[in-house]
Each structure stands twice: as C-alpha cells, then as structure tokens.
Design an enzyme around this catalytic site. Structure first.
Site, PDB file in Angstrom:
ATOM      1  N   SER A  68      55.299 -13.735 -26.187  1.00 39.11           N
ATOM      2  CA  SER A  68      55.017 -13.873 -27.621  1.00 39.11           C
ATOM      3  C   SER A  68      55.347 -15.248 -28.200  1.00 39.11           C
ATOM      4  CB  SER A  68      55.781 -12.814 -28.397  1.00 39.11           C
ATOM      5  OG  SER A  68      55.148 -11.585 -28.214  1.00 39.11           O
ATOM      6  N   LYS A  71      52.422 -17.160 -29.266  1.00 38.01           N
ATOM      7  CA  LYS A  71      51.704 -16.799 -30.498  1.00 38.01           C
ATOM      8  C   LYS A  71      51.917 -17.826 -31.620  1.00 38.01           C
ATOM      9  CE  LYS A  71      52.252 -11.837 -29.558  1.00 38.01           C
ATOM     10  NZ  LYS A  71      53.034 -10.643 -29.944  1.00 38.01           N
ATOM     11  N   TYR A 196      44.049 -13.934 -24.777  1.00 39.87           N
ATOM     12  CA  TYR A 196      45.374 -13.499 -25.227  1.00 39.87           C
ATOM     13  C   TYR A 196      46.336 -13.284 -24.042  1.00 39.87           C
ATOM     14  CZ  TYR A 196      49.024 -10.458 -27.073  1.00 39.87           C
ATOM     15  OH  TYR A 196      50.248  -9.903 -27.376  1.00 39.87           O
ATOM     16  N   TYR A 248      61.151 -10.183 -34.068  1.00 41.14           N
ATOM     17  CA  TYR A 248      60.752  -8.782 -34.270  1.00 41.14           C
ATOM     18  C   TYR A 248      61.520  -8.182 -35.444  1.00 41.14           C
ATOM     19  CZ  TYR A 248      59.740  -9.774 -29.349  1.00 41.14           C
ATOM     20  OH  TYR A 248      59.367 -10.354 -28.184  1.00 41.14           O
ATOM     21  N   VAL A 266      58.979 -11.227 -24.571  1.00 40.54           N
ATOM     22  CA  VAL A 266      59.521 -10.150 -23.740  1.00 40.54           C
ATOM     23  C   VAL A 266      59.960 -10.600 -22.346  1.00 40.54           C
ATOM     24  CG1 VAL A 266      58.430  -8.198 -24.893  1.00 40.54           C
ATOM     25  CG2 VAL A 266      57.212  -9.389 -23.082  1.00 40.54           C
TER      26      VAL A 266
HETATM   27  O1  DON Z   1      51.134  -8.302 -25.601  1.00 39.97           O
HETATM   28  C1  DON Z   1      52.231  -8.120 -25.097  1.00 39.97           C
HETATM   29  O2  DON Z   1      52.796  -7.045 -25.143  1.00 39.97           O
HETATM   30  C2  DON Z   1      52.913  -9.297 -24.410  1.00 39.97           C
HETATM   31  N1  DON Z   1      51.973 -10.153 -23.777  1.00 39.97           N
HETATM   32  C3  DON Z   1      53.679 -10.132 -25.401  1.00 39.97           C
HETATM   33  C4  DON Z   1      54.731  -9.311 -26.096  1.00 39.97           C
HETATM   34  C5  DON Z   1      55.901 -10.050 -26.577  1.00 39.97           C
HETATM   35  O3  DON Z   1      56.429 -10.984 -26.013  1.00 39.97           O
HETATM   36  C6  DON Z   1      56.500  -9.438 -27.777  1.00 39.97           C
HETATM   37  N2  DON Z   1      55.809  -9.787 -28.973  1.00 39.97           N
HETATM   38  N3  DON Z   1      56.072  -9.911 -30.092  1.00 39.97           N
END
Ligand code: DON
Length: 312
Positions: A68, A71, A196, A248, A266
């Site tokens: 994330s 992003k 993505y 989060y 994550v």
């Molecule tokens: O889409 C997902 O679940 C992971 N590629 C990224 C999730 C992540 O790091 C948490 N996001 N806010």
C-alpha cells in the site's frame, strides 16, 4: 551539545534492538500467500537527510514489496496526469473507519465513490487513471516514476508476489467490478488490476523508501540532486492523506504517538518523513491487529519522542 544527527547515529541501533521483540505481538500477513515467507523478527530502518547521508540500523538489507505504500505515489502520478478535479471525482478525501479492503461504505454512502485513495477501492480507481495505452504502458510509467523518486534504476516488481496476489485477490476483483458497475473505473477490470497488483509488488529496501520519503519531506524536490519531481500541491495532498489515513484505522493513534505523515503496507514497510529534514524507510514484517508493523510503530514512537519530532 550533540546534534540530532549525532544522536541518531549513536542511538538508532540501540532503539532498533530495544523494539525488535515487539514482533511477538503481531503476525506476518498471509492473505497474499507469498508474503508469509518474510522473517517475522526482522526490523530495519534508514533515516536519510537532505544531503543524501544515511543513518541505518537493523535489517536494512531486507528487500520487501511496497504494497500500500505504492498508493501514495500512484495517487501523485494520477494527479500529475489528470489534475485534482478528475481524481477527486472518482475518490473522496475522508477516512473510512473500516478495513482497507472493505466494500461496506461503497454501497451504503452516496455518491458511492471510494472514501479515499489509500483504501484498496480508492487505489484501484486511481490506478485506472494512470495514463497509457495499455496496462504494460501504464505500469511502465509507474515504475519509471518510482525509479526516478528512489534514484534507483534497478527497481522492479516481484513476479512471485504479483502472481500470488493475482491468484488470490478475489476481494480486490469484486471491489473493481463494483467500481466498474458504478462507472468509476476506466478500462477493463483485469487490465486495471494488473497495474494495481504490479505496483503493489514493486520490490525495494529501506534506503529506497527513505529516498521516496525524502522527496516528500522537501515538498517534491529531490534535495540531493535539486531536481523538482512533484508539484508542491500534490505533495501536500499526499501528506494530508498519509496523516489522516496512511496507517489504516490506527492513523489517529499514530498521529498522537508519533505525529508524522506516514504510510504502511502489509509487507511490513513504513515510509515516513520529518518535513524539511529527513526521509525514513522502515521494515518489520510482523503486523499488529490494525495491519501496521508492530515493532516498526514502536520504534517510530521511540524515535519521535526522543527527538521531539511530532508535528502537533
Ligand atoms: O491490495 C492489497 O490487499 C495489497 N496489495 C495491498 C494492501 C496493503 O498494503 C494495505 N493497504 N492499505
């Protein structure tokens, strides 16, 4: 009197070891199966100043995927490609109070656009706004942008993590189909998800992440090369989202305990910065209940308190 930099040099290794054991209170993410291979007890941090000098401590040789954290930068690229009006017609500006992959409010709250660009639904919508004639071209532009920001031309995505997420990302697929139905996504669902999943799987280390944070800390200009990379306004938007939703549902707590704009992923990475001074890249794969690096958050608390870094 010792300077802040000297204090970092002398204390950072001790602070890392002091906080490393916090990993026992968390778990390595396993919902993307490939991520579960990461060493739970690893903890590493790099602090980079405006001259590009670093203080490093712990397991900073560990490579991990951005997840994330990416992003923040796809949002910036989408803003640079389309401007604020287009981007904010597809995603909102508010925290959700729900999990990052939740679809709850999409259906419940009018006008049905994702609440912000850092939750999965919002980031998927943002990925579809990146300019390019094909998913390959769009991802190539994202990767090029990440390479520019890190000053690292070898940056690549991790094929195994990409395959692992692509094979298991059913919830993201359902979010994307929902967005398509609402007219929020541009292009085909699988094409958007390809971009993505790839940008989430870009692999780097703490030094790369610190350099990205450094560009934000200096309002979009790489202080080492002097090259302007991002318009200041878009850095301002990115840092605001990092403060309100970057950690989060623990963003409020993080603002109180650490007080710096930050984004976690994550895989256990956290990118943060001390505005006008440092970029910081950190990794600690064991995640707490809220999905943030357990030991990483504790380490940042120690650093921020000792050096009085809170912006608030
Ligand atoms: O889409 C997902 O679940 C992971 N590629 C990224 C999730 C992540 O790091 C948490 N996001 N806010």
């Amino acid at each position: 009197m010792t300077s802040e930099w000297q204090r970092l040099q002398s204390k950072l290794p001790e602070w890392v070891e002091q906080n490393r054991h916090e990993y026992i209170h968390g778990k390595v993410a396993a919902y993307i199966p490939e991520l579960s291979k990461a060493p739970a007890d690893a903890l590493g941090v790099v602090v980079m100043n405006g001259a590009g000098e670093t203080v490093v401590a712990g397991d900073t040789e560990l490579q991990f995927t951005m997840q994330s954290i990416s992003k923040v930068f796809t949002l910036i690229l989408a803003l640079m490609d389309n401007g604020e009006d287009v981007v904010f017609s597809k995603v909102g500006m508010e925290p959700t109070g729900d999990r990052f992959n939740s679809m709850l409010k999409l259906e419940l709250v009018e006008p049905g656009i994702p609440f912000n660009p850092l939750i999965n639904a919002g980031a998927i919508a943002v990925s579809s706004l990146i300019r390019g004639n094909s998913p390959e071209e769009r991802f190539a532009r994202v990767l090029q942008f990440f390479r520019l920001l890190t000053c690292n031309d070898t940056l690549e995505y991790d094929q195994d993590v990409y395959d692992s997420e692509s094979a298991t990302g059913h919830l993201n697929r359902s979010l994307a189909y929902f967005l398509m139905e609402k007219g929020i996504l541009r292009g085909r669902v699988e094409d958007v998800l390809e971009v993505y999943f790839r940008h989430c799987a870009v692999k780097l280390n703490c030094t790369d992440l610190a350099r990205m944070g450094l560009v934000l800390a200096y309002n979009g200009r790489d202080p080492v090369t002097g090259v302007p990379l991002i318009p200041r306004r878009f850095v301002q938007i990115a840092k605001t989202f990092m403060t309100t939703c970057g950690m989060y549902d623990a963003s409020g707590e993080f603002a109180i305990q650490v007080g710096l704009p930050a984004k976690s992923g994550v895989s256990g990475g956290i990118m943060t910065m001390v505005p006008g001074r440092y970029g910081i890249g950190l990794v600690g794969p064991s995640l707490n209940r809220m999905g943030n690096s357990t030991a990483g958050v504790h380490l940042l608390e120690t650093m921020s308190r000792d050096l009085d870094w809170s912006l608030f």
